[in-house]
Design a protein around this motif. Structure first.
Motif, PDB file in Angstrom:
ATOM      1  N   ALA A  25       0.806  -1.214   0.133  1.00  0.00           N
ATOM      2  CA  ALA A  25      -0.016   0.164   0.072  1.00  0.00           C
ATOM      3  C   ALA A  25       0.701   1.225  -0.020  1.00  0.00           C
ATOM      4  O   ALA A  25       0.489   2.140  -0.824  1.00  0.00           O
ATOM      5  CB  ALA A  25      -1.013  -0.060   1.139  1.00  0.00           C
ATOM      6  N   VAL A  57       1.255   4.003  -3.140  1.00  0.00           N
ATOM      7  CA  VAL A  57       0.890   5.524  -2.766  1.00  0.00           C
ATOM      8  C   VAL A  57       1.981   6.436  -3.488  1.00  0.00           C
ATOM      9  O   VAL A  57       1.951   7.360  -3.884  1.00  0.00           O
ATOM     10  CB  VAL A  57       0.330   5.813  -1.283  1.00  0.00           C
ATOM     11  N   GLY A  81      -3.025   9.275  -2.249  1.00  0.00           N
ATOM     12  CA  GLY A  81      -3.478   8.537  -1.302  1.00  0.00           C
ATOM     13  C   GLY A  81      -4.909   8.369  -1.448  1.00  0.00           C
ATOM     14  O   GLY A  81      -5.899   7.445  -0.871  1.00  0.00           O
ATOM     15  N   ALA A  82      -5.604   9.389  -1.728  1.00  0.00           N
ATOM     16  CA  ALA A  82      -7.234   9.643  -2.210  1.00  0.00           C
ATOM     17  C   ALA A  82      -7.329   8.448  -3.558  1.00  0.00           C
ATOM     18  O   ALA A  82      -8.522   7.734  -3.204  1.00  0.00           O
ATOM     19  CB  ALA A  82      -7.707  10.804  -2.705  1.00  0.00           C
ATOM     20  N   ARG A 138      -9.813   0.978  -3.513  1.00  0.00           N
ATOM     21  CA  ARG A 138      -9.977  -0.020  -2.702  1.00  0.00           C
ATOM     22  C   ARG A 138     -11.589  -0.490  -2.961  1.00  0.00           C
ATOM     23  O   ARG A 138     -11.984  -1.657  -2.274  1.00  0.00           O
ATOM     24  CB  ARG A 138      -9.466  -0.108  -1.192  1.00  0.00           C
ATOM     25  N   ARG A 139     -12.240   0.656  -3.034  1.00  0.00           N
ATOM     26  CA  ARG A 139     -13.666   0.588  -3.060  1.00  0.00           C
ATOM     27  C   ARG A 139     -14.442   0.561  -3.996  1.00  0.00           C
ATOM     28  O   ARG A 139     -15.389   0.204  -4.378  1.00  0.00           O
ATOM     29  CB  ARG A 139     -14.056   1.944  -2.054  1.00  0.00           C
ATOM     30  N   CYS A 191      -2.091   1.841  -8.305  1.00  0.00           N
ATOM     31  CA  CYS A 191      -2.538   1.363  -6.928  1.00  0.00           C
ATOM     32  C   CYS A 191      -3.085  -0.007  -7.226  1.00  0.00           C
ATOM     33  O   CYS A 191      -2.961  -0.712  -6.484  1.00  0.00           O
ATOM     34  CB  CYS A 191      -3.517   2.293  -6.351  1.00  0.00           C
ATOM     35  N   CYS A 198      -6.471  -5.390  -4.654  1.00  0.00           N
ATOM     36  CA  CYS A 198      -7.492  -5.265  -3.840  1.00  0.00           C
ATOM     37  C   CYS A 198      -7.798  -6.835  -3.465  1.00  0.00           C
ATOM     38  O   CYS A 198      -7.684  -7.890  -4.464  1.00  0.00           O
ATOM     39  CB  CYS A 198      -8.740  -4.766  -4.396  1.00  0.00           C
ATOM     40  N   TRP A 202      -7.302   4.973  -1.840  1.00  0.00           N
ATOM     41  CA  TRP A 202      -8.479   4.705  -1.213  1.00  0.00           C
ATOM     42  C   TRP A 202      -9.734   4.434  -1.926  1.00  0.00           C
ATOM     43  O   TRP A 202     -10.301   3.458  -1.758  1.00  0.00           O
ATOM     44  CB  TRP A 202      -8.652   6.148  -0.272  1.00  0.00           C
TER      45      TRP A 202
END
Length: 133
Positions: free
Chosen positions: A8, A12, A65-66, A72-73, A124, A130, A69
């Motif tokens: 991770a 980033v 970083g955003a 991941r979603r 990422c 993931c 994040w």
């Protein structure tokens, strides 16, 4: 340090380096003349002091970083589009509202920034896959 955490962090860092390199190339090589001419027409100094560059570099790593994040979603395309909307479109609205957005800039900035976020999201998801795919 656990491997997922290390992956991770590396994701980033890699995405942040990519975003910062992309931003530097676009704003310093491709469109700096648009920025400086626009600021000159406004009788304002162009903000290119080292402190400004450091602030934008921090912005690039925060954006990474955003993106991480979001990656991941959401899926790749969704994460890239959301990151682009949040990082760029909102920024353009703000600087347009302040009267310091050169209109001709968006011809270059819109597609290149979208590509920037797509590659950052891909990095990422590739460096730190993931758990759900």
């Amino acid at each position: 340090m656990k491997t997922p955490t290390l992956r991770a962090i590396l994701a980033v860092l890699a995405a942040g380096l990519w975003i910062n390199a992309s931003e530097f190339f676009r704003n310093e090589v491709l469109v700096k003349h648009l920025w400086t001419a626009h600021f000159q027409a406004l009788a304002l100094p162009f903000p290119d002091a080292p402190a400004n560059g450091m602030a934008w570099m921090a912005w690039g790593f925060l954006a990474a970083g955003a993106v991480f994040w979001l990656s991941r979603r959401f899926g790749l395309i969704q994460a890239a589009l959301l990151a682009w909307l949040l990082a760029f479109v909102l920024m353009w609205i703000v600087i347009w509202n302040l009267g310091v957005l050169p209109a001709g800039l968006l011809v270059f900035a819109a597609p290149l920034s979208l590509l920037e976020m797509l590659l950052a999201a891909w990095m990422c998801r590739t460096i730190a896959p993931c758990a759900t795919g």
